[in-house]
Design a protein around this motif. Structure first.
Motif, PDB file in Angstrom:
ATOM      1  N   ARG A   1      -3.160  11.038  -2.342  1.00  0.00           N
ATOM      2  CA  ARG A   1      -2.351  10.384  -1.308  1.00  0.00           C
ATOM      3  C   ARG A   1      -2.990  10.536   0.069  1.00  0.00           C
ATOM      4  O   ARG A   1      -2.999   9.605   0.866  1.00  0.00           O
ATOM      5  CB  ARG A   1      -0.930  10.970  -1.303  1.00  0.00           C
ATOM      6  CG  ARG A   1      -0.081  10.534  -2.474  1.00  0.00           C
ATOM      7  CD  ARG A   1       1.390  10.830  -2.219  1.00  0.00           C
ATOM      8  NE  ARG A   1       1.613  12.276  -2.074  1.00  0.00           N
ATOM      9  CZ  ARG A   1       1.910  13.090  -3.075  1.00  0.00           C
ATOM     10  NH1 ARG A   1       2.015  12.605  -4.313  1.00  0.00           N
ATOM     11  NH2 ARG A   1       2.116  14.370  -2.857  1.00  0.00           N
ATOM     12  N   HIS A   2      -3.523  11.732   0.318  1.00  0.00           N
ATOM     13  CA  HIS A   2      -4.170  11.979   1.613  1.00  0.00           C
ATOM     14  C   HIS A   2      -5.402  11.093   1.778  1.00  0.00           C
ATOM     15  O   HIS A   2      -5.642  10.544   2.867  1.00  0.00           O
ATOM     16  CB  HIS A   2      -4.568  13.451   1.719  1.00  0.00           C
ATOM     17  CG  HIS A   2      -5.243  13.792   3.008  1.00  0.00           C
ATOM     18  ND1 HIS A   2      -4.561  13.922   4.196  1.00  0.00           N
ATOM     19  CD2 HIS A   2      -6.564  14.011   3.297  1.00  0.00           C
ATOM     20  CE1 HIS A   2      -5.412  14.214   5.163  1.00  0.00           C
ATOM     21  NE2 HIS A   2      -6.629  14.279   4.643  1.00  0.00           N
ATOM     22  N   LYS A   3      -6.186  10.919   0.715  1.00  0.00           N
ATOM     23  CA  LYS A   3      -7.381  10.078   0.785  1.00  0.00           C
ATOM     24  C   LYS A   3      -6.998   8.618   1.024  1.00  0.00           C
ATOM     25  O   LYS A   3      -7.626   7.923   1.836  1.00  0.00           O
ATOM     26  CB  LYS A   3      -8.188  10.207  -0.508  1.00  0.00           C
ATOM     27  CG  LYS A   3      -9.479   9.404  -0.501  1.00  0.00           C
ATOM     28  CD  LYS A   3     -10.256   9.594  -1.803  1.00  0.00           C
ATOM     29  CE  LYS A   3     -11.536   8.763  -1.778  1.00  0.00           C
ATOM     30  NZ  LYS A   3     -12.293   8.919  -3.065  1.00  0.00           N
ATOM     31  N   ALA A   4      -5.972   8.150   0.329  1.00  0.00           N
ATOM     32  CA  ALA A   4      -5.527   6.757   0.504  1.00  0.00           C
ATOM     33  C   ALA A   4      -5.009   6.534   1.917  1.00  0.00           C
ATOM     34  O   ALA A   4      -5.299   5.512   2.547  1.00  0.00           O
ATOM     35  CB  ALA A   4      -4.443   6.430  -0.523  1.00  0.00           C
ATOM     36  N   PHE A   5      -4.251   7.497   2.413  1.00  0.00           N
ATOM     37  CA  PHE A   5      -3.740   7.373   3.778  1.00  0.00           C
ATOM     38  C   PHE A   5      -4.873   7.389   4.791  1.00  0.00           C
ATOM     39  O   PHE A   5      -4.859   6.654   5.783  1.00  0.00           O
ATOM     40  CB  PHE A   5      -2.759   8.510   4.080  1.00  0.00           C
ATOM     41  CG  PHE A   5      -2.265   8.515   5.498  1.00  0.00           C
ATOM     42  CD1 PHE A   5      -1.314   7.600   5.923  1.00  0.00           C
ATOM     43  CD2 PHE A   5      -2.762   9.430   6.411  1.00  0.00           C
ATOM     44  CE1 PHE A   5      -0.857   7.594   7.236  1.00  0.00           C
ATOM     45  CE2 PHE A   5      -2.313   9.437   7.723  1.00  0.00           C
ATOM     46  CZ  PHE A   5      -1.365   8.523   8.141  1.00  0.00           C
ATOM     47  N   GLY A   6      -5.882   8.232   4.532  1.00  0.00           N
ATOM     48  CA  GLY A   6      -7.017   8.332   5.457  1.00  0.00           C
ATOM     49  C   GLY A   6      -7.796   7.039   5.586  1.00  0.00           C
ATOM     50  O   GLY A   6      -8.318   6.729   6.662  1.00  0.00           O
ATOM     51  N   THR A   7      -7.880   6.261   4.512  1.00  0.00           N
ATOM     52  CA  THR A   7      -8.628   5.002   4.556  1.00  0.00           C
ATOM     53  C   THR A   7      -7.893   3.921   5.349  1.00  0.00           C
ATOM     54  O   THR A   7      -8.489   2.929   5.754  1.00  0.00           O
ATOM     55  CB  THR A   7      -8.897   4.467   3.139  1.00  0.00           C
ATOM     56  OG1 THR A   7      -7.647   4.196   2.500  1.00  0.00           O
ATOM     57  CG2 THR A   7      -9.679   5.478   2.317  1.00  0.00           C
ATOM     58  N   CYS A   8      -6.575   4.128   5.557  1.00  0.00           N
ATOM     59  CA  CYS A   8      -5.767   3.101   6.238  1.00  0.00           C
ATOM     60  C   CYS A   8      -5.356   3.483   7.656  1.00  0.00           C
ATOM     61  O   CYS A   8      -5.049   2.599   8.467  1.00  0.00           O
ATOM     62  CB  CYS A   8      -4.496   2.827   5.436  1.00  0.00           C
ATOM     63  SG  CYS A   8      -4.781   2.223   3.768  1.00  0.00           S
ATOM     64  N   SER A   9      -5.341   4.774   7.967  1.00  0.00           N
ATOM     65  CA  SER A   9      -4.787   5.221   9.245  1.00  0.00           C
ATOM     66  C   SER A   9      -5.565   4.673  10.437  1.00  0.00           C
ATOM     67  O   SER A   9      -4.973   4.275  11.449  1.00  0.00           O
ATOM     68  CB  SER A   9      -4.743   6.744   9.294  1.00  0.00           C
ATOM     69  OG  SER A   9      -6.036   7.296   9.080  1.00  0.00           O
ATOM     70  N   SER A  10      -6.904   4.651  10.328  1.00  0.00           N
ATOM     71  CA  SER A  10      -7.713   4.142  11.437  1.00  0.00           C
ATOM     72  C   SER A  10      -7.388   2.683  11.717  1.00  0.00           C
ATOM     73  O   SER A  10      -7.237   2.272  12.877  1.00  0.00           O
ATOM     74  CB  SER A  10      -9.206   4.299  11.125  1.00  0.00           C
ATOM     75  OG  SER A  10      -9.554   5.648  10.979  1.00  0.00           O
TER      76      SER A  10
ATOM     77  N   ILE B   1       0.835  -1.203   0.000  1.00  0.00           N
ATOM     78  CA  ILE B   1       0.000   0.000   0.000  1.00  0.00           C
ATOM     79  C   ILE B   1       0.870   1.253   0.000  1.00  0.00           C
ATOM     80  O   ILE B   1       0.620   2.219  -0.747  1.00  0.00           O
ATOM     81  CB  ILE B   1      -0.947  -0.003   1.224  1.00  0.00           C
ATOM     82  CG1 ILE B   1      -2.036  -1.070   1.044  1.00  0.00           C
ATOM     83  CG2 ILE B   1      -1.586   1.369   1.429  1.00  0.00           C
ATOM     84  CD1 ILE B   1      -2.884  -1.297   2.282  1.00  0.00           C
ATOM     85  N   ALA B   2       1.909   1.258   0.832  1.00  0.00           N
ATOM     86  CA  ALA B   2       2.806   2.422   0.894  1.00  0.00           C
ATOM     87  C   ALA B   2       3.461   2.677  -0.457  1.00  0.00           C
ATOM     88  O   ALA B   2       3.579   3.830  -0.902  1.00  0.00           O
ATOM     89  CB  ALA B   2       3.870   2.191   1.967  1.00  0.00           C
ATOM     90  N   ARG B   3       3.891   1.599  -1.126  1.00  0.00           N
ATOM     91  CA  ARG B   3       4.507   1.759  -2.448  1.00  0.00           C
ATOM     92  C   ARG B   3       3.521   2.332  -3.449  1.00  0.00           C
ATOM     93  O   ARG B   3       3.871   3.206  -4.263  1.00  0.00           O
ATOM     94  CB  ARG B   3       5.037   0.411  -2.929  1.00  0.00           C
ATOM     95  CG  ARG B   3       5.856   0.497  -4.210  1.00  0.00           C
ATOM     96  CD  ARG B   3       6.413  -0.849  -4.607  1.00  0.00           C
ATOM     97  NE  ARG B   3       5.346  -1.792  -4.966  1.00  0.00           N
ATOM     98  CZ  ARG B   3       5.562  -3.030  -5.420  1.00  0.00           C
ATOM     99  NH1 ARG B   3       6.815  -3.471  -5.524  1.00  0.00           N
ATOM    100  NH2 ARG B   3       4.564  -3.814  -5.724  1.00  0.00           N
TER     101      ARG B   3
ATOM    102  N   ARG C   1       3.340   6.385  -5.347  1.00  0.00           N
ATOM    103  CA  ARG C   1       3.242   6.579  -6.800  1.00  0.00           C
ATOM    104  C   ARG C   1       2.083   7.477  -7.197  1.00  0.00           C
ATOM    105  O   ARG C   1       2.003   7.913  -8.355  1.00  0.00           O
ATOM    106  CB  ARG C   1       3.089   5.227  -7.492  1.00  0.00           C
ATOM    107  CG  ARG C   1       4.344   4.348  -7.385  1.00  0.00           C
ATOM    108  CD  ARG C   1       4.090   2.993  -8.009  1.00  0.00           C
ATOM    109  NE  ARG C   1       5.283   2.145  -7.952  1.00  0.00           N
ATOM    110  CZ  ARG C   1       5.316   0.872  -8.337  1.00  0.00           C
ATOM    111  NH1 ARG C   1       4.205   0.300  -8.807  1.00  0.00           N
ATOM    112  NH2 ARG C   1       6.434   0.177  -8.259  1.00  0.00           N
ATOM    113  N   ILE C   2       1.148   7.754  -6.280  1.00  0.00           N
ATOM    114  CA  ILE C   2       0.019   8.639  -6.593  1.00  0.00           C
ATOM    115  C   ILE C   2       0.533  10.059  -6.782  1.00  0.00           C
ATOM    116  O   ILE C   2       1.264  10.586  -5.940  1.00  0.00           O
ATOM    117  CB  ILE C   2      -1.047   8.586  -5.474  1.00  0.00           C
ATOM    118  CG1 ILE C   2      -1.631   7.169  -5.354  1.00  0.00           C
ATOM    119  CG2 ILE C   2      -2.161   9.592  -5.747  1.00  0.00           C
ATOM    120  CD1 ILE C   2      -2.613   7.013  -4.211  1.00  0.00           C
ATOM    121  N   GLN C   3       0.161  10.678  -7.889  1.00  0.00           N
ATOM    122  CA  GLN C   3       0.701  11.985  -8.241  1.00  0.00           C
ATOM    123  C   GLN C   3       0.137  13.111  -7.381  1.00  0.00           C
ATOM    124  O   GLN C   3       0.861  13.973  -6.900  1.00  0.00           O
ATOM    125  CB  GLN C   3       0.430  12.278  -9.729  1.00  0.00           C
ATOM    126  CG  GLN C   3       1.082  11.294 -10.684  1.00  0.00           C
ATOM    127  CD  GLN C   3       2.601  11.322 -10.595  1.00  0.00           C
ATOM    128  OE1 GLN C   3       3.210  12.368 -10.422  1.00  0.00           O
ATOM    129  NE2 GLN C   3       3.229  10.145 -10.687  1.00  0.00           N
TER     130      GLN C   3
END
Length: 317
Positions: free
Chosen positions: A238-247, A225-227, A231-233
């Motif tokens: 990137r913030h949205k992807a991180f938000g779905t995983c942080s919890s 997931i981090a990789r 790669r997201i431009q």
């Protein structure tokens, strides 16, 4: 040990004393209040998550199927241990029957191992959602989610069954006093006067299997997931992807770190004094925080809770 507790043990040879914080009587009342409030919050928070995950049409994705099972596990976790703790803190007799003790650690280990696998399944869901978004609906179909949940519950039950069969055969000599808030297998093994080599090895092996393998899968998933996120431009993406995983990452940390410290240290180093406060953490603090972690960082869950409360308000008005 008080005279009442001592006489009760003599009259009831199948009873155990749970010391809790009876050696610190000044701590019992504040801890009682903290446990009571935490238990109420855990019940309300997890029941709310289960209701909105089941009833709201916008929360029918695989992530919320796993989340509802996680909330149910946390609900059972607290109910298995906290009522007994509250009863003992409000009583001069800190006892629990042998049968009650056995049921308690059997259910506790069942739920713990089940949660390990459910958390791993949630990591798999996040991996597919971020790394394979176009194939998400095909891969994470409802049938697969139900199969993963079934594997989690059956595997947890199998581990618990093995632990119970081995632990009930142990003899307990002398004072049957557990320096803990509730019954756990490591404390029971420590209390036995027999050779516990088989019990120690089995506990370490099974816990390592059910803790380390799911944790390895979680870390592997988040490595991919981090990789993918790097790669997201766009920064927004990137913030949205991180938000779905942080919890999920916070919940994993709250669950795994105490469990690793508690169960994966050598038996000779196990300290009941430290262990009882660590077990208190993951039996009440983690189940209380989990629903709030997912609610505060998830707009969909907050929206579903708001709609649920509005429906309840219209019915009551």
């Amino acid at each position: 040990m008080s005279r009442d507790n001592q006489s009760l043990l003599e009259d009831s040879p199948k009873s155990f004393i749970l010391l809790g914080v009876s050696d610190r009587p000044w701590l019992e009342l504040p801890l009682f209040m903290i446990l009571l409030v935490s238990y109420i919050l855990a019940m309300l928070g997890n029941i709310a998550i289960i209701l909105v995950s089941r009833l709201d049409t916008q929360l029918q994705s695989p992530m919320y199927i796993f989340l509802s099972h996680l909330s149910f596990l946390d609900l059972c976790y607290t109910t298995t241990t906290v009522p007994q703790m509250l009863f003992n803190m409000g009583s001069s007799l800190k006892t629990i029957s042998y049968g009650g003790c056995t049921v308690q650690y059997a259910i506790f280990h069942w739920l713990g191992c089940t949660e390990c696998i459910v958390l791993a399944a949630m990591a798999l869901d996040r991996y597919v959602a971020i790394c394979e978004p176009l194939r998400y609906a095909i891969i994470m179909h409802r049938s697969l989610c139900q199969q993963l949940v079934a594997v989690a519950w059956v595997s947890g039950f199998g581990n618990s069954l093995v632990q119970v069969v081995l632990t009930v055969q142990l003899p307990f000599c002398g004072k049957r006093v557990l320096n803990n808030f509730f019954c756990e297998v490591p404390a029971m093994i420590k209390l036995s006067c027999a050779d516990t080599t088989v019990n120690d090895a089995t506990l370490s092996g099974l816990v390592a299997f059910f803790v380390l393998i799911p944790l390895a899968l979680i870390l592997l998933s988040y490595g991919f997931i981090a990789r993918a996120v790097i790669r997201i431009q766009s920064s927004k993406g990137r913030h949205k992807a991180f938000g779905t995983c942080s919890s999920h990452l916070v919940v994993v940390s709250l669950f795994y770190l105490p469990a690793i410290y508690m169960y994966l240290q050598p038996p000779s180093r196990y300290s009941q004094e430290q262990g009882k406060f660590i077990s208190l953490f993951y039996s009440i603090v983690t189940p209380t925080l989990n629903p709030f972690i997912y609610t505060l960082r998830n707009k969909d869950v907050k929206g579903a809770l708001r709609r649920l409360l509005e429906k309840i308000w219209r019915i009551l008005r």
